[in-house]
Design a protein around this motif. Sequence first.
Motif, PDB file in Angstrom:
ATOM      1  N   GLU A 113      22.093 114.572 -23.486  1.00  0.00           N
ATOM      2  CA  GLU A 113      22.635 113.896 -22.301  1.00  0.00           C
ATOM      3  C   GLU A 113      22.283 112.415 -22.308  1.00  0.00           C
ATOM      4  O   GLU A 113      23.113 111.559 -21.951  1.00  0.00           O
ATOM      5  CB  GLU A 113      22.107 114.549 -21.017  1.00  0.00           C
ATOM      6  N   THR A 114      21.075 112.088 -22.738  1.00  0.00           N
ATOM      7  CA  THR A 114      20.641 110.694 -22.814  1.00  0.00           C
ATOM      8  C   THR A 114      21.474 109.919 -23.826  1.00  0.00           C
ATOM      9  O   THR A 114      21.930 108.798 -23.551  1.00  0.00           O
ATOM     10  CB  THR A 114      19.153 110.614 -23.209  1.00  0.00           C
ATOM     11  N   ILE A 115      21.713 110.516 -24.988  1.00  0.00           N
ATOM     12  CA  ILE A 115      22.544 109.866 -26.019  1.00  0.00           C
ATOM     13  C   ILE A 115      23.974 109.696 -25.519  1.00  0.00           C
ATOM     14  O   ILE A 115      24.586 108.633 -25.678  1.00  0.00           O
ATOM     15  CB  ILE A 115      22.517 110.677 -27.329  1.00  0.00           C
ATOM     16  N   GLN A 116      24.511 110.746 -24.900  1.00  0.00           N
ATOM     17  CA  GLN A 116      25.875 110.678 -24.366  1.00  0.00           C
ATOM     18  C   GLN A 116      26.011 109.580 -23.317  1.00  0.00           C
ATOM     19  O   GLN A 116      26.989 108.825 -23.323  1.00  0.00           O
ATOM     20  CB  GLN A 116      26.261 112.018 -23.734  1.00  0.00           C
TER      21      GLN A 116
ATOM     22  N   LEU B  85      26.140 106.132 -24.914  1.00  0.00           N
ATOM     23  CA  LEU B  85      27.455 105.867 -25.508  1.00  0.00           C
ATOM     24  C   LEU B  85      28.496 105.595 -24.431  1.00  0.00           C
ATOM     25  O   LEU B  85      29.329 104.685 -24.560  1.00  0.00           O
ATOM     26  CB  LEU B  85      27.891 107.066 -26.363  1.00  0.00           C
ATOM     27  N   PHE B  86      28.449 106.371 -23.359  1.00  0.00           N
ATOM     28  CA  PHE B  86      29.404 106.210 -22.254  1.00  0.00           C
ATOM     29  C   PHE B  86      29.283 104.821 -21.624  1.00  0.00           C
ATOM     30  O   PHE B  86      30.296 104.163 -21.363  1.00  0.00           O
ATOM     31  CB  PHE B  86      29.143 107.293 -21.200  1.00  0.00           C
TER      32      PHE B  86
ATOM     33  N   ILE C 240      36.019 105.656 -30.889  1.00  0.00           N
ATOM     34  CA  ILE C 240      35.146 106.444 -31.773  1.00  0.00           C
ATOM     35  C   ILE C 240      33.898 106.897 -31.017  1.00  0.00           C
ATOM     36  O   ILE C 240      33.472 108.057 -31.127  1.00  0.00           O
ATOM     37  CB  ILE C 240      34.753 105.622 -33.022  1.00  0.00           C
ATOM     38  N   LEU C 241      33.327 105.981 -30.227  1.00  0.00           N
ATOM     39  CA  LEU C 241      32.147 106.339 -29.431  1.00  0.00           C
ATOM     40  C   LEU C 241      32.476 107.449 -28.434  1.00  0.00           C
ATOM     41  O   LEU C 241      31.664 108.353 -28.203  1.00  0.00           O
ATOM     42  CB  LEU C 241      31.614 105.109 -28.688  1.00  0.00           C
TER      43      LEU C 241
END
Length: 275
Positions: A161-164, A167-168, A206-207
């Motif tokens: 969730e932190t990585i997502q 990116l968001f 892409i992200l």
Amino acid sequence: METLKSIFRFYVNSSIHVALAISALVSVTFIKFEVTNGNMFLFLSFLGSIAAYNFVKYSNVSKLYHKRLARSMKGIRFLTWFSLALFMYFAFKMSLKTLLYMFPFIVLTILYVVPVFPNKSNLRNIAGVKIFIIAVVWTGITVVVPVIYAEANMNFDFLIETIQRFLFIIVMMLPFEIRDLEYDSSSLETIPQTIGITRTKVFGSILLVVFLLLTAVKELLSSVEILSTILVTTISLLFLWGTEKEQSKYYCSFWVESVPIMWLIILVVLQNLFS
């Protein structure tokens, strides 16, 4: 009608809208981690966002829109100081652990504006890092600190969730960087300055694909999680590709910043449908 327009301009220019967007992302985190006692932190994040964003936007370093806002600056200053005072009051009611984890993100926000480095620069003016500093701060305040505050499980899903979220936030910042191409110094080396507008949109796409695919590796996966992520990815993609260098006044500052609020609404609606 003119009164309504003035109220709307104040709502956007005083950072109330972006504060609601940040609070919406905090709420998304609370829903995903099944936190039911997060109202105090939501209030704190809302107040802190108003104070922090107005500090960044209207400090002496950033004069982009000062001339346009001269008439409403008194009201914005009052709201900023009032929000900061309330933030400080409620911060003292937080646990020491929560404050300690929040502190680095507050420091980053200050260093983003205040010139403290040897060359009298700030983080915003260091080439290529502006968007990533913002993403780190938003991710910290909307995922990391809320989970710590609620003492929720910092498991594998928390990491994803932190990585997502990181990116968001980067994708959400790209339309602003495209908008600010004519204002930003070339020394900033923003992503659109470096690779151009079209490639910036491809990069953001892409992200978003990575953001979407990461959902599949979560340990606790539900239909609501999958559908909400697909929908917010689609909405974000549409806003990203709809961004132009010449855009309407509120395309970024209202519509793009509304995406987190849309995400929260989607999540709540889907939860009610599938419950």
